[in-house]
Enzyme design. Structure first.
Site, PDB file in Angstrom:
ATOM      1  N   CYS A   1      -6.766   7.012   5.104  1.00 30.74           N
ATOM      2  CA  CYS A   1      -6.119   7.276   6.387  1.00 30.74           C
ATOM      3  C   CYS A   1      -6.596   8.614   6.970  1.00 30.74           C
ATOM      4  O   CYS A   1      -6.501   9.654   6.313  1.00 30.74           O
ATOM      5  CB  CYS A   1      -4.602   7.275   6.239  1.00 30.74           C
ATOM      6  SG  CYS A   1      -3.801   7.579   7.830  1.00 30.74           S
TER       7      CYS A   1
ATOM      8  N   ASN B   1     -15.377  -3.390   4.858  1.00 28.67           N
ATOM      9  CA  ASN B   1     -14.484  -3.225   6.017  1.00 28.67           C
ATOM     10  C   ASN B   1     -15.108  -2.341   7.099  1.00 28.67           C
ATOM     11  O   ASN B   1     -15.785  -1.371   6.799  1.00 28.67           O
ATOM     12  CB  ASN B   1     -13.159  -2.607   5.536  1.00 28.67           C
ATOM     13  CG  ASN B   1     -12.215  -2.228   6.664  1.00 28.67           C
ATOM     14  OD1 ASN B   1     -11.800  -1.077   6.772  1.00 28.67           O
ATOM     15  ND2 ASN B   1     -11.875  -3.169   7.522  1.00 28.67           N
TER      16      ASN B   1
ATOM     17  N   GLN C   1       0.831  -1.206   0.000  1.00 25.16           N
ATOM     18  CA  GLN C   1       0.000   0.000   0.000  1.00 25.16           C
ATOM     19  C   GLN C   1       0.864   1.255   0.000  1.00 25.16           C
ATOM     20  O   GLN C   1       1.775   1.383   0.817  1.00 25.16           O
ATOM     21  CB  GLN C   1      -0.933   0.037   1.207  1.00 25.16           C
ATOM     22  CG  GLN C   1      -1.928   1.187   1.093  1.00 25.16           C
ATOM     23  CD  GLN C   1      -2.751   1.427   2.341  1.00 25.16           C
ATOM     24  OE1 GLN C   1      -2.214   1.816   3.376  1.00 25.16           O
ATOM     25  NE2 GLN C   1      -4.037   1.182   2.251  1.00 25.16           N
TER      26      GLN C   1
ATOM     27  N   ASP D   1     -15.285  -2.931  11.691  1.00 28.19           N
ATOM     28  CA  ASP D   1     -15.900  -3.584  12.850  1.00 28.19           C
ATOM     29  C   ASP D   1     -16.341  -5.021  12.629  1.00 28.19           C
ATOM     30  O   ASP D   1     -17.292  -5.472  13.286  1.00 28.19           O
ATOM     31  CB  ASP D   1     -17.102  -2.760  13.355  1.00 28.19           C
ATOM     32  CG  ASP D   1     -16.664  -1.520  14.120  1.00 28.19           C
ATOM     33  OD1 ASP D   1     -15.439  -1.295  14.230  1.00 28.19           O
ATOM     34  OD2 ASP D   1     -17.549  -0.778  14.590  1.00 28.19           O
TER      35      ASP D   1
HETATM   36  C1  LIG Z   1      -3.253   0.679  14.231  1.00 24.05           C
HETATM   37  C2  LIG Z   1      -3.946   0.863  12.896  1.00 24.05           C
HETATM   38  C3  LIG Z   1      -3.192   1.181  11.788  1.00 24.05           C
HETATM   39  C4  LIG Z   1      -3.811   1.355  10.537  1.00 24.05           C
HETATM   40  N1  LIG Z   1      -3.034   1.610   9.439  1.00 24.05           N
HETATM   41  C5  LIG Z   1      -3.615   1.661   8.215  1.00 24.05           C
HETATM   42  C6  LIG Z   1      -2.820   1.776   7.034  1.00 24.05           C
HETATM   43  O1  LIG Z   1      -1.573   1.803   7.082  1.00 24.05           O
HETATM   44  N2  LIG Z   1      -3.466   1.845   5.840  1.00 24.05           N
HETATM   45  C7  LIG Z   1      -4.830   1.801   5.747  1.00 24.05           C
HETATM   46  O2  LIG Z   1      -5.387   1.860   4.635  1.00 24.05           O
HETATM   47  N3  LIG Z   1      -5.595   1.667   6.839  1.00 24.05           N
HETATM   48  C8  LIG Z   1      -5.032   1.568   8.055  1.00 24.05           C
HETATM   49  N4  LIG Z   1      -5.808   1.368   9.159  1.00 24.05           N
HETATM   50  C9  LIG Z   1      -7.253   1.163   9.000  1.00 24.05           C
HETATM   51  C10 LIG Z   1      -7.583  -0.328   8.850  1.00 24.05           C
HETATM   52  O3  LIG Z   1      -7.005  -0.854   7.675  1.00 24.05           O
HETATM   53  C11 LIG Z   1      -9.114  -0.576   8.818  1.00 24.05           C
HETATM   54  O4  LIG Z   1      -9.654   0.103   7.721  1.00 24.05           O
HETATM   55  C12 LIG Z   1      -9.802  -0.084  10.095  1.00 24.05           C
HETATM   56  O5  LIG Z   1      -9.098  -0.488  11.248  1.00 24.05           O
HETATM   57  C13 LIG Z   1     -11.244  -0.602  10.172  1.00 24.05           C
HETATM   58  O6  LIG Z   1     -11.271  -2.008  10.170  1.00 24.05           O
HETATM   59  P1  LIG Z   1     -11.466  -2.859  11.542  1.00 24.05           P
HETATM   60  O7  LIG Z   1     -12.710  -2.336  12.207  1.00 24.05           O
HETATM   61  O8  LIG Z   1     -11.603  -4.287  11.079  1.00 24.05           O
HETATM   62  O9  LIG Z   1     -10.254  -2.613  12.376  1.00 24.05           O
HETATM   63  C14 LIG Z   1      -5.221   1.224  10.404  1.00 24.05           C
HETATM   64  C15 LIG Z   1      -5.967   0.923  11.548  1.00 24.05           C
HETATM   65  C16 LIG Z   1      -5.360   0.733  12.779  1.00 24.05           C
HETATM   66  C17 LIG Z   1      -6.204   0.380  13.977  1.00 24.05           C
END
Ligand SMILES: Cc1cc2nc3c(=O)[nH]c(=O)nc-3n(C[C@H](O)[C@H](O)[C@H](O)COP(=O)(O)O)c2cc1C
Length: 327
Positions: free
Chosen positions: A103, A203, A73, A205
């Protein structure tokens, strides 16, 4: 057996590991793929830093043979700089290049990158077009619902990205203003899925096999992405895979001992890849997930904040085991 593909790249299952800066490094990606994730992505890599030959950014793009399929990415707001970053990323032979348009962190979005790109849909299209031109692998995009409630434009941005040549779109169903606050809007993910003909990855939660099933039925998406719920719990991938193929099959839940063994293996692998000092600093956050739900978790969490050598982690594991046995 169903097969799931993105631009011709075959996934190992329909559940994708989310890119997570500070978490989804080589060791983590290997671990999650071995537990049934179908595809993984690197942590985000700055296109600008790559143009300054940042060694750290180059390292973020290293992929080991055990973590395939894997996408790299990249983030940035200049189409040509992003295309050059893609060319550099391709030297590591990723299966996909992914563009970060989601982001929310101010240090990324105040520079016009990440989620801020969604405020300029035409620029999103230009970036995708240039990156696709520079890439000999499929290019995917990760977006949010929009910038804020007044500018929900995931459908518009997704259509522009598809038009520009994207092979799949991940939608995190929250606005940038929401950061990670509930609720996740699965309806907007469904709308994006209906508006484009490339695969859409749902994507936000997804934290259990049952929730994964619900998100599939609410959004109509075939592919899912899981991030935070995998922390300390890579079993979520095998649980989701099992539940989706047969909901009547009892789900496998690991014992405390098994969890702690996997934790040790995970952090040892990090030490191998990035050295003990850096690995243990990062591990302070990561190991907390493995203690979740364990007896004495609060005190273990506290102590996890002080580990600095692998021996400290071995000792913590022993303490966790004794706490479990004492109850
Ligand atoms: C610690 C952390 C780092 C993340 N870093 C990125 C990243 O580098 N690139 C990105 O597109 N999303 C990033 N995200 C977002 C996640 O890819 C994802 O979209 C978000 O956590 C929601 O999904 P979840 O509810 O399954 O955690 C990050 C999320 C967290 C919690």
């Amino acid at each position: 057996m169903n097969s799931y593909t993105i631009g011709g790249v075959e996934l190992k299952s329909r559940v994708v590991l989310a890119p997570m800066a500070g978490v989804s490094d080589r060791a983590y990606r290997e671990l999650c793929l071995s537990f049934g994730a179908g595809l993984c992505f690197s942590e985000m890599v700055s296109s600008k830093a790559l143009s300054f030959n940042s060694k750290k950014s180059e390292e973020l793009m290293e992929i080991s043979p055990a973590e395939r399929p894997c996408g790299i990415q990249i983030f940035g707001d200049e189409p040509l700089c992003m295309a050059q970053a893609a060319e550099r990323a391709l030297k590591n032979s990723p299966q996909l290049i992914d563009i970060n348009m989601g982001c929310p962190a101010p240090k990324i979005s105040t520079n016009g990158s990440g989620s801020a790109l969604m405020r300029n849909p035409a620029l999103c299209g230009e970036i995708v077009k240039e990156v696709v031109k520079a890439s000999n692998v499929p290019v995917t995009v990760k977006i949010r619902k929009g910038w804020d409630d007044e500018s929900v434009n995931a459908v518009e941005v997704a259509k522009i990205c598809e038009q520009a040549g994207a092979s799949a779109i991940t939608v995190h169903g929250r606005t940038r203003q929401q950061y990670y606050k509930p609720p996740v809007d699965y309806e907007i993910i469904k709308k994006v899925r209906e508006a484009v003909s490339i695969p859409v990855i749902a994507n936000g939660d997804i934290d259990s096999a049952q929730k994964a099933c619900r998100v599939i039925s609410e959004t109509g998406c075939k592919l899912l992405m899981v991030g935070r719920a995998s922390l300390g719990n890579p079993w979520i991938f095998s649980q989701i895979n099992s539940y989706l193929s047969n909901p009547n099959e009892p789900l496998y839940y690991p014992s405390a001992e098994e969890k702690l063994d996997v934790m040790i293996g995970h952090i040892e692998k990090m030490c191998e890849y990035k050295g003990e000092h850096m690995a243990l600093l990062q591990a302070r956050k990561l190991v907390v997930g493995y203690f979740k739900g364990m007896k004495g978790a609060a005190s273990l969490r506290n102590d996890a904040g002080r580990i600095s050598k692998i021996e400290d982690l071995y000792a913590l594991k022993e303490r966790a085991l004794s706490a479990c046995r004492a109850y």
